[in-house]
Design an enzyme around this catalytic site. Structure first.
Site, mmCIF file in Angstrom:
data_model
loop_
_atom_site.group_PDB
_atom_site.id
_atom_site.type_symbol
_atom_site.label_atom_id
_atom_site.label_comp_id
_atom_site.label_asym_id
_atom_site.label_seq_id
_atom_site.Cartn_x
_atom_site.Cartn_y
_atom_site.Cartn_z
ATOM 1 C CG MET A 1 -3.992 -0.928 14.652
ATOM 2 S SD MET A 1 -6.105 -1.189 14.038
ATOM 3 C CE MET A 1 -5.543 -3.333 13.248
ATOM 4 C CG HIS A 2 -3.131 -1.418 8.867
ATOM 5 N ND1 HIS A 2 -3.416 -2.559 9.263
ATOM 6 C CD2 HIS A 2 -4.295 -0.075 9.287
ATOM 7 C CE1 HIS A 2 -4.768 -2.070 9.388
ATOM 8 N NE2 HIS A 2 -5.309 -1.436 9.362
ATOM 9 C CG ASP B 1 -5.820 2.878 15.999
ATOM 10 O OD1 ASP B 1 -6.014 2.034 15.093
ATOM 11 O OD2 ASP B 1 -5.384 4.267 15.413
#
Ligand code: ADP
Length: 511
Positions: free
Chosen positions: A81-82, A241
């Site tokens: 992520m991110h 995830d």
């Protein structure tokens, strides 16, 4: 036979799996790539590496005799992520992607809080406080530090959404991963116009937001040829995830929660309503279940605490384990079993890497409290496992304060391999604890199931999980051990406030 692919763009590599409609894994392949740290605090990857790994693993899975490519109906995407993929007007990557574990954006986090009108206002807008790993501060960093690159910026995509663009040509994301950008109005599942305006970012920079099982496009014909897949193959939203891993473990309805004891510890639960912890101790994100949310508490050193102890003080067990063909953790746990529940009054604080939940404090440190001459190494090991499990109970306590009723806890991550630690979780958390035995469990499995839903094989992800995910035998709380832990937990909870000031001072000593 219908086949569905799950592709997970991880930090160390990409994993692709193929499943049939019953959830059996037909094939699986992984390909690794490097992570670069060009400066202290920086963590970057080249999106081209993700794409090459995607091609390689998809082709490898399709070359397995069990998988006939023409039966692949849909693909689900998951990923770290991110991360920020910065694209120019020609869809060229402007600079390497900044990843979830990149820590360069502390100043930008302050800037975001200030532009939003304070921490509370920010939490109201996007349900979470600003953390350095999130995406929004990375975009501001580009504007503040590389203005010539920001000038060229036309799109910002998350890692798995860049792979979606290469597969389908669409700029799209889905609610669970978008929640980690710090730009999504998590309650209403759309970009936060007030925050975008406060940050002076244009909504056109971002992809269209879908629900996780929705079809976001089909393969471009040239990509279908390149991969050896039918051009009719759909690509569904997928999930970040964390949410994808939760789906892979069946955490898709209220009451069933999940603990993960990996290097870090996670307490994850599903919520039908967008509950927000006003103190920002838990993350609140959209779930990969249509119209639902999830919350999670994070402990930075969970299994990592036991790993530290193994490496720092049990090195000799590695040799013994190698001779006996065992895992060193098994030998450590044999020793721990010799100590009684509560480790003879020894308590361990697992803040070896600072902490997130419930004390967002990078200065916090680990501690053994209550040591006496009689404590053996086994008691130390046991108290570490207990301390890590008390940290999970801290998250459970916040969850229960929010009014969530927990009916079952699913144990995942490396620590859940140990039946002893699963029983300890049951005793300390006071609920029945079960391992999942589905072959998958991971994020790639979760998004392969979402692909099956998107292709119409199941009505929704809850039905898909019920049909495919199996659990192992339950551990139920032992009343004697539970009674002890119920008395010890408030003492554990009192230790951080007692040490907080000292942690600051110790930090000052070593600066
Ligand atoms: P990661 O988060 O790095 O992906 P894992 O989910 O594999 O890691 O979890 C690793 C952690 O699991 C280790 O640090 C250790 O604490 C714990 N662990 C691994 N094997 C065992 C075992 N047999 N018994 C107890 N704990 C274990």
């Amino acid at each position: 036979m219908s086949i569905f692919l799950g592709i997970d763009i991880g930090t160390s590599g990409t994993k692709t799996i193929a499943i049939d409609v019953a959830g059996n894994i037909l094939a699986s392949a992984t390909a690794e790539y490097p992570l670069s740290h060009p400066k202290p605090l920086w963590s970057e990857q080249d999106p081209e590496d993700w794409w090459q790994a995607t091609i390689q693993t998809v082709r490898q899975v399709l070359s397995t005799p069990e998988v006939s490519a023409d039966q692949v109906q849909a693909i689900g995407l998951s990923g770290q992520m991110h991360g920020s993929v910065f694209l120019d007007v020609n869809d060229k990557v402007i600079r390497p992607a900044l990843l979830w574990n990149d820590q360069r954006t502390a100043a930008e986090c302050d800037e975001i809080e200030q532009r939003a009108g304070g921490r509370e206002k920010l939490i109201e807008m996007v349900a979470n406080p600003a953390l350095t790993g999130f995406t929004a501060p990375k975009i501001l960093w580009l504007r503040n530090h590389e203005p010539e690159n920001f000038e060229r910026l036309r799109k910002v995509l998350l890692p798995k959404d860049e792979i979606r663009r290469r597969l389908t040509g669409e700029y799209a994301t889905e609610v669970s991963d978008a929640s980690g950008m710090l730009l999504l109005d998590v309650k209403n599942r759309q970009w936060s116009k007030p925050l975008l305006s406060a940050l002076e970012l244009d909504e056109s920079l971002f992809g269209k937001v879908y629900e996780s099982e929705e079809v976001t496009g089909t393969l471009k014909p040239e990509v279908a040829d390149l991969l050896g897949l039918p051009a009719s193959c759909k690509v569904v939203g997928g999930a970040g995830d964390c949410a994808a891993g939760a789906v892979g473990n069946g955490i898709v309805e209220t009451g069933v929660v999940c603990t993960s004891l990996g290097t870090s510890g996670v307490f994850f639960f599903h919520s039908d309503t967008p509950e927000v912890d006003p103190q920002g101790r838990l993350h609140t994100f959209c779930h990969a279940v249509h119209g639902k949310w999830h919350m999670m508490g994070v402990n930075l050193a969970a299994g990592g605490s036991l790993q530290w102890f193994r490496n720092a003080l049990c090195a000799h067990l590695k040799e013994v384990a190698a001779q006996e063909g065992k895992d060193p953790y098994e030998l450590m746990i044999e020793e721990a079993k010799q100590a009684p529940a509560g480790s003879d009054g020894l308590l361990f604080l697992p803040y070896l890497a600072g902490e997130r939940t419930p004390h967002a404090d990078p200065m916090a440190r680990g501690a053994f409290v209550g040591l006496t001459m009689s404590h053996s190494r086994g008691a130390l090991t046991r108290s570490i496992m207990e301390g890590v499990t008390y940290a999970l109970r801290d998250s459970l306590t916040i969850v229960e304060e929010l009014g969530v009723e927990v009916s079952e806890i699913r144990a995942t991550g490396g620590g859940a391999r140990s039946p002893f630690w699963r029983q300890m979780q049951a005793d300390i958390l006071g609920h029945s604890v079960v391992p999942t035995t589905s072959e998958g469990g991971g994020a790639a499995y979760g998004v392969a199931l979402l692909a099956a839903v998107g292709a119409g094989a199941y009505q929704d992800i809850t039905e898909a999980c019920r049909a495919t995910i199996k659990t192992g035998p339950a551990c139920t709380p032992n009343s004697e051990a539970k009674a002890y832990y119920d008395r010890a937990f408030p003492i554990y909870q009192s230790l951080y406030p007692a040490l907080k000031q000292s942690y600051q001072e110790i930090g000052g000593l070593t600066e």
